[in-house]
Scaffold this motif. Structure first.
Motif, PDB file in Angstrom:
ATOM      1  N   GLU A  50      -5.726  -0.213  13.124  1.00 58.19           N
ATOM      2  CA  GLU A  50      -5.701  -1.201  14.203  1.00 58.19           C
ATOM      3  C   GLU A  50      -5.392  -2.569  13.624  1.00 58.19           C
ATOM      4  O   GLU A  50      -4.626  -3.352  14.173  1.00 58.19           O
ATOM      5  CB  GLU A  50      -7.050  -1.244  14.928  1.00 58.19           C
ATOM      6  CG  GLU A  50      -7.090  -2.277  16.027  1.00 58.19           C
ATOM      7  CD  GLU A  50      -8.392  -2.270  16.801  1.00 58.19           C
ATOM      8  OE1 GLU A  50      -8.927  -3.367  17.047  1.00 58.19           O
ATOM      9  OE2 GLU A  50      -8.870  -1.180  17.176  1.00 58.19           O
ATOM     10  N   HIS A  51      -6.014  -2.851  12.492  1.00 63.60           N
ATOM     11  CA  HIS A  51      -5.856  -4.156  11.853  1.00 63.60           C
ATOM     12  C   HIS A  51      -6.120  -3.989  10.362  1.00 63.60           C
ATOM     13  O   HIS A  51      -7.027  -3.268   9.972  1.00 63.60           O
ATOM     14  CB  HIS A  51      -6.851  -5.149  12.460  1.00 63.60           C
ATOM     15  CG  HIS A  51      -6.890  -6.459  11.757  1.00 63.60           C
ATOM     16  ND1 HIS A  51      -5.923  -7.401  11.904  1.00 63.60           N
ATOM     17  CD2 HIS A  51      -7.775  -6.961  10.861  1.00 63.60           C
ATOM     18  CE1 HIS A  51      -6.225  -8.450  11.154  1.00 63.60           C
ATOM     19  NE2 HIS A  51      -7.337  -8.196  10.508  1.00 63.60           N
ATOM     20  N   GLY A  52      -5.325  -4.635   9.537  1.00 61.52           N
ATOM     21  CA  GLY A  52      -5.557  -4.610   8.098  1.00 61.52           C
ATOM     22  C   GLY A  52      -4.331  -4.151   7.348  1.00 61.52           C
ATOM     23  O   GLY A  52      -3.309  -3.761   7.928  1.00 61.52           O
ATOM     24  N   LEU A  53      -4.438  -4.216   6.023  1.00 62.54           N
ATOM     25  CA  LEU A  53      -3.363  -3.816   5.138  1.00 62.54           C
ATOM     26  C   LEU A  53      -3.955  -2.938   4.041  1.00 62.54           C
ATOM     27  O   LEU A  53      -4.986  -3.285   3.454  1.00 62.54           O
ATOM     28  CB  LEU A  53      -2.689  -5.050   4.531  1.00 62.54           C
ATOM     29  CG  LEU A  53      -1.486  -4.825   3.642  1.00 62.54           C
ATOM     30  CD1 LEU A  53      -0.336  -4.181   4.405  1.00 62.54           C
ATOM     31  CD2 LEU A  53      -1.032  -6.143   3.033  1.00 62.54           C
ATOM     32  N   PHE A  54      -3.310  -1.819   3.775  1.00 65.35           N
ATOM     33  CA  PHE A  54      -3.816  -0.826   2.833  1.00 65.35           C
ATOM     34  C   PHE A  54      -2.710  -0.442   1.859  1.00 65.35           C
ATOM     35  O   PHE A  54      -1.534  -0.453   2.207  1.00 65.35           O
ATOM     36  CB  PHE A  54      -4.282   0.422   3.586  1.00 65.35           C
ATOM     37  CG  PHE A  54      -5.409   0.131   4.527  1.00 65.35           C
ATOM     38  CD1 PHE A  54      -6.722   0.336   4.136  1.00 65.35           C
ATOM     39  CD2 PHE A  54      -5.172  -0.375   5.793  1.00 65.35           C
ATOM     40  CE1 PHE A  54      -7.771   0.050   4.990  1.00 65.35           C
ATOM     41  CE2 PHE A  54      -6.213  -0.673   6.665  1.00 65.35           C
ATOM     42  CZ  PHE A  54      -7.516  -0.458   6.256  1.00 65.35           C
ATOM     43  N   HIS A  55      -3.123  -0.104   0.636  1.00 64.98           N
ATOM     44  CA  HIS A  55      -2.106   0.357  -0.311  1.00 64.98           C
ATOM     45  C   HIS A  55      -2.514   1.682  -0.925  1.00 64.98           C
ATOM     46  O   HIS A  55      -3.677   1.992  -1.103  1.00 64.98           O
ATOM     47  CB  HIS A  55      -1.791  -0.705  -1.369  1.00 64.98           C
ATOM     48  CG  HIS A  55      -2.757  -0.834  -2.493  1.00 64.98           C
ATOM     49  ND1 HIS A  55      -2.395  -0.657  -3.797  1.00 64.98           N
ATOM     50  CD2 HIS A  55      -4.062  -1.131  -2.521  1.00 64.98           C
ATOM     51  CE1 HIS A  55      -3.434  -0.840  -4.574  1.00 64.98           C
ATOM     52  NE2 HIS A  55      -4.462  -1.130  -3.836  1.00 64.98           N
ATOM     53  N   TYR A  56      -1.477   2.475  -1.187  1.00 72.83           N
ATOM     54  CA  TYR A  56      -1.603   3.771  -1.829  1.00 72.83           C
ATOM     55  C   TYR A  56      -1.267   3.543  -3.298  1.00 72.83           C
ATOM     56  O   TYR A  56      -0.261   2.895  -3.611  1.00 72.83           O
ATOM     57  CB  TYR A  56      -0.579   4.757  -1.264  1.00 72.83           C
ATOM     58  CG  TYR A  56      -0.782   5.158   0.171  1.00 72.83           C
ATOM     59  CD1 TYR A  56      -0.946   6.495   0.495  1.00 72.83           C
ATOM     60  CD2 TYR A  56      -0.763   4.241   1.209  1.00 72.83           C
ATOM     61  CE1 TYR A  56      -1.099   6.908   1.808  1.00 72.83           C
ATOM     62  CE2 TYR A  56      -0.927   4.637   2.521  1.00 72.83           C
ATOM     63  CZ  TYR A  56      -1.093   5.965   2.817  1.00 72.83           C
ATOM     64  OH  TYR A  56      -1.248   6.364   4.115  1.00 72.83           O
ATOM     65  N   PHE A  57      -2.057   4.097  -4.182  1.00 73.07           N
ATOM     66  CA  PHE A  57      -1.765   3.906  -5.595  1.00 73.07           C
ATOM     67  C   PHE A  57      -2.332   5.047  -6.416  1.00 73.07           C
ATOM     68  O   PHE A  57      -3.220   5.772  -5.977  1.00 73.07           O
ATOM     69  CB  PHE A  57      -2.320   2.565  -6.089  1.00 73.07           C
ATOM     70  CG  PHE A  57      -3.822   2.511  -6.142  1.00 73.07           C
ATOM     71  CD1 PHE A  57      -4.497   2.796  -7.326  1.00 73.07           C
ATOM     72  CD2 PHE A  57      -4.564   2.189  -5.021  1.00 73.07           C
ATOM     73  CE1 PHE A  57      -5.887   2.755  -7.376  1.00 73.07           C
ATOM     74  CE2 PHE A  57      -5.947   2.148  -5.065  1.00 73.07           C
ATOM     75  CZ  PHE A  57      -6.610   2.434  -6.248  1.00 73.07           C
ATOM     76  N   CYS A  58      -1.793   5.183  -7.606  1.00 77.79           N
ATOM     77  CA  CYS A  58      -2.360   6.114  -8.581  1.00 77.79           C
ATOM     78  C   CYS A  58      -2.623   5.322  -9.853  1.00 77.79           C
ATOM     79  O   CYS A  58      -1.961   4.315 -10.120  1.00 77.79           O
ATOM     80  CB  CYS A  58      -1.439   7.310  -8.825  1.00 77.79           C
ATOM     81  SG  CYS A  58       0.231   6.899  -9.284  1.00 77.79           S
ATOM     82  N   ALA A  59      -3.606   5.743 -10.596  1.00 77.49           N
ATOM     83  CA  ALA A  59      -3.964   5.071 -11.842  1.00 77.49           C
ATOM     84  C   ALA A  59      -3.372   5.868 -13.002  1.00 77.49           C
ATOM     85  O   ALA A  59      -3.629   7.065 -13.127  1.00 77.49           O
ATOM     86  CB  ALA A  59      -5.476   4.971 -11.972  1.00 77.49           C
ATOM     87  N   ARG A  60      -2.576   5.194 -13.814  1.00 76.34           N
ATOM     88  CA  ARG A  60      -1.968   5.832 -14.970  1.00 76.34           C
ATOM     89  C   ARG A  60      -2.061   4.876 -16.154  1.00 76.34           C
ATOM     90  O   ARG A  60      -1.632   3.726 -16.056  1.00 76.34           O
ATOM     91  CB  ARG A  60      -0.496   6.188 -14.717  1.00 76.34           C
ATOM     92  CG  ARG A  60      -0.296   7.199 -13.610  1.00 76.34           C
ATOM     93  CD  ARG A  60      -0.909   8.571 -13.957  1.00 76.34           C
ATOM     94  NE  ARG A  60      -0.758   9.498 -12.872  1.00 76.34           N
ATOM     95  CZ  ARG A  60      -1.727   9.830 -12.012  1.00 76.34           C
ATOM     96  NH1 ARG A  60      -2.926   9.304 -12.107  1.00 76.34           N
ATOM     97  NH2 ARG A  60      -1.507  10.703 -11.055  1.00 76.34           N
ATOM     98  N   ASP A  61      -2.617   5.370 -17.239  1.00 82.06           N
ATOM     99  CA  ASP A  61      -2.763   4.580 -18.467  1.00 82.06           C
ATOM    100  C   ASP A  61      -3.432   3.230 -18.202  1.00 82.06           C
ATOM    101  O   ASP A  61      -3.013   2.196 -18.729  1.00 82.06           O
ATOM    102  CB  ASP A  61      -1.397   4.371 -19.144  1.00 82.06           C
ATOM    103  CG  ASP A  61      -0.736   5.684 -19.515  1.00 82.06           C
ATOM    104  OD1 ASP A  61      -1.460   6.623 -19.924  1.00 82.06           O
ATOM    105  OD2 ASP A  61       0.504   5.780 -19.390  1.00 82.06           O
ATOM    106  N   GLY A  62      -4.461   3.242 -17.372  1.00 78.56           N
ATOM    107  CA  GLY A  62      -5.217   2.032 -17.081  1.00 78.56           C
ATOM    108  C   GLY A  62      -4.558   1.073 -16.109  1.00 78.56           C
ATOM    109  O   GLY A  62      -5.080  -0.010 -15.851  1.00 78.56           O
ATOM    110  N   GLU A  63      -3.411   1.422 -15.575  1.00 76.12           N
ATOM    111  CA  GLU A  63      -2.717   0.565 -14.618  1.00 76.12           C
ATOM    112  C   GLU A  63      -2.636   1.228 -13.265  1.00 76.12           C
ATOM    113  O   GLU A  63      -2.532   2.450 -13.163  1.00 76.12           O
ATOM    114  CB  GLU A  63      -1.290   0.269 -15.099  1.00 76.12           C
ATOM    115  CG  GLU A  63      -1.209  -0.670 -16.265  1.00 76.12           C
ATOM    116  CD  GLU A  63       0.232  -1.065 -16.548  1.00 76.12           C
ATOM    117  OE1 GLU A  63       0.973  -1.378 -15.581  1.00 76.12           O
ATOM    118  OE2 GLU A  63       0.608  -1.044 -17.720  1.00 76.12           O
ATOM    119  N   GLU A  64      -2.667   0.419 -12.221  1.00 75.44           N
ATOM    120  CA  GLU A  64      -2.476   0.913 -10.861  1.00 75.44           C
ATOM    121  C   GLU A  64      -0.994   0.855 -10.524  1.00 75.44           C
ATOM    122  O   GLU A  64      -0.371  -0.188 -10.656  1.00 75.44           O
ATOM    123  CB  GLU A  64      -3.250   0.063  -9.854  1.00 75.44           C
ATOM    124  CG  GLU A  64      -4.728   0.260  -9.918  1.00 75.44           C
ATOM    125  CD  GLU A  64      -5.471  -0.547  -8.858  1.00 75.44           C
ATOM    126  OE1 GLU A  64      -4.825  -1.219  -8.017  1.00 75.44           O
ATOM    127  OE2 GLU A  64      -6.709  -0.500  -8.879  1.00 75.44           O
TER     128      GLU A  64
END
Length: 187
Positions: A50-64
């Motif tokens: 309804e409201h907001g912002l979301f991100h999809y991510f994976c963690a690899r070698d300590g980085e998103e």
């Protein structure tokens, strides 16, 4: 819930269907930084933003590594996890405070069986996701980073305002430093 009903109304559902569908969802509030889903969990629900912002991510070698973002009127789901009921390969986190409406998988499956137009809506939604994935893959393979940034400016300019630079860089497949150089050259 009105925004949810309105969304389904705009997608061809009659008022009775809108009510039935909307009543299958429950409201959740997520604060900035909170997780909708963590990598390794099995996705048991689909969310409507309804409201907001979301991100999809994976963690690899300590980085998103950000792979995707979604905002208002978008859906939150680790698609392969939700469909196949297997562990998610990515996490989904709120970049801002948000309000989402979630439906549990059994209720979702029930709507698909009971409302023919909901099944058609679902197939259309899947087709749209497949097209987006295919276009993204094609762009990463055939366009330069500068061309991908220019396409983002044209097709999704709101992301340039809403999404932090390091997440945009990840989506474009470049480092934040490289993205800063690209932005400087294009302005």
């Amino acid at each position: 819930m009105e925004k949810l009903r309105l969304f389904f109304g705009e997608n061809g559902f009659n008022p009775d269907q809108q009510t039935t569908i909307a009543q299958s969802f429950s409201r959740q509030e997520l604060t900035r930084g909170s997780f909708y889903l963590r990598e390794g969990q099995i996705s048991q629900q689909l969310g409507f933003v309804e409201h907001g912002l979301f991100h999809y991510f994976c963690a690899r070698d300590g980085e998103e590594i950000t792979t995707y973002t979604t905002g208002s009127n978008g859906f939150l789901v680790s698609l392969s996890s939700f469909l196949k009921q297997r562990p998610a390969r990515e996490s989904i986190r709120a970049l801002t405070d948000g309000i989402i409406w979630v439906i549990q998988k059994p209720s979702f499956d029930q709507l698909r069986r009971e409302i023919v137009s909901f099944e058609r809506f679902y197939v259309g939604m899947l087709e749209e996701q497949i097209n987006c994935i295919d276009q993204s893959r094609f762009n990463l393979l055939t366009l330069t980073a500068e061309e991908r940034y220019q396409r983002l400016m044209t097709e999704e300019p709101q992301l340039l305002q809403d999404v932090p630079l390091h997440h945009l860089a990840s989506i474009l497949g470049v480092t934040p430093r490289h993205l800063s150089r690209i932005r400087g050259q294009i302005r």
